[in-house]
Every structure is written in C-alpha cells, then in structure tokens.
Write a protein that holds these residues in place. Structure first.
Motif, PDB file in Angstrom:
ATOM      1  N   TRP A  26      17.776 -18.261  -4.076  1.00 46.19           N
ATOM      2  CA  TRP A  26      16.568 -17.706  -3.463  1.00 46.19           C
ATOM      3  C   TRP A  26      16.608 -16.180  -3.578  1.00 46.19           C
ATOM      4  N   SER A  27      15.468 -15.606  -3.818  1.00 46.25           N
ATOM      5  CA  SER A  27      15.367 -14.145  -3.846  1.00 46.25           C
ATOM      6  C   SER A  27      15.491 -13.576  -2.432  1.00 46.25           C
ATOM      7  N   ASP A  28      15.698 -12.270  -2.336  1.00 44.18           N
ATOM      8  CA  ASP A  28      15.551 -11.623  -1.035  1.00 44.18           C
ATOM      9  C   ASP A  28      14.091 -11.694  -0.600  1.00 44.18           C
ATOM     10  N   SER A  29      13.880 -11.627   0.704  1.00 45.39           N
ATOM     11  CA  SER A  29      12.517 -11.695   1.236  1.00 45.39           C
ATOM     12  C   SER A  29      11.845 -10.325   1.173  1.00 45.39           C
ATOM     13  N   VAL A  30      10.556 -10.354   0.930  1.00 44.47           N
ATOM     14  CA  VAL A  30       9.712  -9.158   0.975  1.00 44.47           C
ATOM     15  C   VAL A  30       8.637  -9.388   2.023  1.00 44.47           C
ATOM     16  N   THR A  31       8.410  -8.357   2.860  1.00 44.00           N
ATOM     17  CA  THR A  31       7.441  -8.491   3.952  1.00 44.00           C
ATOM     18  C   THR A  31       6.100  -7.912   3.532  1.00 44.00           C
ATOM     19  N   LEU A  32       5.056  -8.707   3.715  1.00 41.69           N
ATOM     20  CA  LEU A  32       3.685  -8.265   3.476  1.00 41.69           C
ATOM     21  C   LEU A  32       2.994  -8.124   4.829  1.00 41.69           C
ATOM     22  N   THR A  33       2.472  -6.918   5.103  1.00 34.77           N
ATOM     23  CA  THR A  33       1.776  -6.652   6.361  1.00 34.77           C
ATOM     24  C   THR A  33       0.322  -6.331   6.058  1.00 34.77           C
ATOM     25  N   VAL A  34      -0.575  -7.125   6.592  1.00 35.96           N
ATOM     26  CA  VAL A  34      -2.016  -6.910   6.394  1.00 35.96           C
ATOM     27  C   VAL A  34      -2.623  -6.546   7.739  1.00 35.96           C
ATOM     28  N   SER A  35      -3.233  -5.356   7.805  1.00 38.72           N
ATOM     29  CA  SER A  35      -3.855  -4.884   9.038  1.00 38.72           C
ATOM     30  C   SER A  35      -5.328  -5.260   9.043  1.00 38.72           C
ATOM     31  N   ASP A  36      -5.786  -5.801  10.191  1.00 35.44           N
ATOM     32  CA  ASP A  36      -7.211  -6.126  10.318  1.00 35.44           C
ATOM     33  C   ASP A  36      -8.058  -4.900  10.622  1.00 35.44           C
ATOM     34  N   ASN A  37      -7.431  -3.746  10.886  1.00 44.97           N
ATOM     35  CA  ASN A  37      -8.182  -2.516  11.160  1.00 44.97           C
ATOM     36  C   ASN A  37      -8.528  -1.827   9.845  1.00 44.97           C
TER      37      ASN A  37
END
Length: 433
Positions: free
Chosen positions: A160-171
């Motif tokens: 498994w690859s390392d994890s990458v975090t995706l952050t989506v702002s509703d603002n």
C-alpha cells in the motif's frame, strides 16, 4: 528489472520425453537456488541479483546429464515499486467547486497494473490509475492510498502507498484588498494588493476599475477549468485637495503700466500630480488650465487674482485673493535732469552712522560703493542700497527699492537759448520703462 519486495520465480525447464530429472543450479548471486526445477523468491532483494543457469541429471542414470542452459540475468532494484499517491494540482486546500485529480503512480518497469484504492472519504475512487473530481465538495475530503496488482499475475501486488490527505473546504474564498501607504496624500502613488489564503498556490489575479468612482475590484482564479473566487472592492479614500496659493513674480503688488509680471498658482505637496487650473478673473486671455500667466500689464489689469486646482472630478477651494495695483505714475527724470537718492543707517543715531560705506544697486546689479550716502542719478531704473563697514565687511539688509523713470518728447520739441532741445509745455509725455 525486479523491484525490492516483489515476488519472482526462477524455473529450469527441460523439454521433451518422459525422463525424470534432478536439477543443478549455478549462479553468482549471494543466494543459490535449491536443486529443484524452480526457485520461488518471496520479497526479492538485491542479494537475489545475478546470473542463473541450470542443467538436468537423469534420475535413472546419474552420469547422464544435459548441457548447461544459457544464463538469465536477474536484477533486483533497491528502489521499491511501492505506489505514490499524488494530487494534481498539489494544493494544500481545495475549495468547493474546484477540479482536482487523485493519481496512483507506480514507478519503473513495463508491468501493467490494476489498481485498488482505500479511502475514508464518502466517495471511493474507481479502480483506475487516477480519479478526476470535476466539482469537489466536502464529501471528497479524506485520506487516500492505493496499491497495484499485476495484470499478468493477480496474486502479485505492491505494498500500500502512503496516505495523502485531501481537504475540501465548503467556504468559497474571498480575496482581501489592502492599500499601501494607508494614509493618502493628494497626487501620491499608492499600491493595491490583492491576496487569498495560500497566495503561492497557483492563483492569478484580475483587476477591474469601478466606473466614475475611486473603487477598485479584484478577484482570483486558478486551475483548468479555471475556478474563480468572489469579487472584493476597495474604495480609495479621496483626501481633501490642498488649497492653492497665488504668488507674483516679481513679488510686487504695486507695479507700473508696461511692466511684466507672472501670476502663478502653487499647490503645496501636490508635486507630480496632473492638475488643471481655473482662474478668477476670467479676463485673462490665456488657456484656462495653465498654472501661471505672464502679463505685460496695463491699468486694466489691476484687481484681485485667485485660482483653484482640479484633479479628475474633484476641485479644491479657491485660493486667497492677491491684489495687483497697476499705476501709470512714477518718479520721472526729465531729459538732461537728475534725481538725488539718499541712503542712511539708523539716521536717528548719529554715533551709529560712523564708518559706513553705502553700496548702490541699479536694476539689482552692483552700481557704486560710496562713503557718502547720497547719489545723483539721471538714468531710469530700479535703485536700492545697503550699508557695510569693518574688515571683513559687515553688511546691513538691502533697502527698499525705488523706481526711477524717464520721459522724452513725442515729436514736438523746442530749442532753448543755449541750443539744447527741450519739450514744449503742450507736448504729450511718453514714459519709457
């Protein structure tokens, strides 16, 4: 090329017949295969690299053997084929509505892979190398990791690859407009700055001028297709325009007909700005936007003068009025005559007047230095004096100036008994300046 951690099998095959064989291996790798027809390497490492060849020996007759096979080279790279998850564009925060791609990349080799994703986001990517999110929302936020599975051998997978975090702002982001310097002066230059959070993350900025106002609008955009922020407007505070001042050059309010004077409108602190000007009275026969007027005066030019300045749609107050008095009278020296001028220092105190010399000037040029405070002049001009004494010379301030004029006859003349010409009593005199 095999990557560290992969599984590989090295196999010795003898084709034809029903003979049963024992196998012998020869290799320059650190690890030698056992005497079997295949050698399965679990989690390969660089110690498995080398040249491999084999031969067979008949089980029924151990002295009967095959030739050695050709060598096969196995190269195990220390670089792992562990996948890497990347975000494109790689921005730390994504805003609602933007387009983003989550990509699983396995480097090296010509192996074809199937892909598997694991995420805690609401929406799971399909089993493909990349997942294009065309209008991101908070439901896409989460940690993403992936692994690859060989299409030719489904049991052979990467880690498994390392994890990458995706952050989506509703603002939706709104740009911030600032101005420098914060205190404005008329005619000065200012810098407007438009920023959003994370200003280096791919933003381009668009500027607009609000019509007929001092308002400036900006918004930012990035990505493909381009995503735009809201607009923001900044209205420049318009400082009060400074009041102008009218000056005369030369600085005499009492002048004589025929002299030349410059009336000038001056603005303190407004250097460098593009000003236009208005004048009162409007009788000045020159362009109304000039900052100064050069006039050869007559008595009709007597009166008050004031001005105001304008920039864009804004006007200053009118300046204070300066009054110009034009006179046709002046001290006159008749033809062949003279006038006595007297210069003194503190005439009320005889003791303070000792030791002084008097320096005379005609038309602001050095004329004479005398111990006597009186001179007789027969030429027209502007006369002034000052006193000086001691060594080195100590000088007083300049005296006020006196204007001396001349006149001569206008055509009609008469002859005196001594042969000189003189004006007749009924002649019209012309004063020359």
């Amino acid at each position: 090329e095999i990557y560290r951690g992969e599984n590989i099998t090295v196999r010795c095959e003898i084709h034809g017949g029903d003979t049963e064989w024992d196998y012998e291996w020869e290799t320059n790798s650190i690890r030698k295969p056992p005497n079997q027809n295949e050698y399965r390497i679990i989690s390969a490492s660089s110690s498995n690299s080398g040249n491999y060849r084999c031969k067979g020996r008949m089980k029924s007759s151990q002295h009967e053997t095959t030739e050695w096979s050709d060598s096969v080279t196995l190269t195990v790279s220390d670089m792992s084929n562990r996948p890497v998850v990347t975000l494109y564009p790689n921005w730390s925060e994504i805003y609602r509505g933007e387009t983003i791609t989550v990509r699983c990349e396995i480097h090296g080799g010509d192996t074809e892979w199937d892909y598997e994703w694991e995420t805690n986001s609401t929406i799971k990517p399909p089993n493909q190398t990349e997942y294009r999110i065309r209008s991101a929302s908070s439901s896409n936020s989460g940690n993403y990791r992936c692994k690859g599975r060989m299409k030719s051998s489904q049991y052979n997978t990467t880690e498994w690859s390392d994890s990458v975090t995706l952050t989506v702002s509703d603002n939706k982001p709104r740009p911030v407009l600032t101005v420098s310097p914060s205190w404005l002066s008329p005619g000065a230059s200012v810098t407007l700055n438009c920023q959003v959070e994370h200003p280096s993350a791919g933003w381009s900025f668009y500027w607009y001028k609000a019509t007929h106002t001092a308002g400036y609008v900006c918004r930012a955009g990035r990505g493909d297709p381009e995503y735009h922020t809201d607009h923001n407007i900044y209205t420049l505070p318009i400082p009060a325009l400074p009041n102008p001042t009218v000056t005369l050059q030369p600085p005499w309010t009492q002048i004589y007909s025929g002299e030349t004077v410059t009336v000038r409108c001056e603005i303190q602190g407004g250097e460098g700005a593009q000003w236009t000007y208005e004048w009162r009275p409007a009788k000045l026969n020159t362009p109304p936007t000039s900052s100064e007027y050069r006039i050869t005066v007559t008595e009709s030019d007597s009166g008050g003068y004031s001005c105001r300045c304008r920039r864009d749609y804004f006007f200053s107050e009118w300046s204070d009025t300066i009054t110009l008095t034009v006179s046709s009278d002046r001290t006159a020296v008749p033809v062949g005559g003279s006038v006595t001028l007297t210069c003194s220092v503190n005439p009320s105190s005889s003791s303070s007047s000792s030791g002084w010399k008097y320096y005379w000037y005609r038309d602001w040029k050095s004329y004479e230095a005398l111990t006597n405070g009186q001179i007789s002049v027969s030429e027209g001009g502007v006369y002034s004096c000052r006193g000086g004494r001691g060594e080195p010379v100590y000088y007083t301030e300049d005296s006020e100036s006196v204007r001396i004029g001349e006149f001569k006859c206008n055509f009609l003349q008469s002859t005196t008994s001594d042969g000189n010409l003189t004006c007749c009593p009924s002649c019209v005199f012309i004063v020359l300046f």
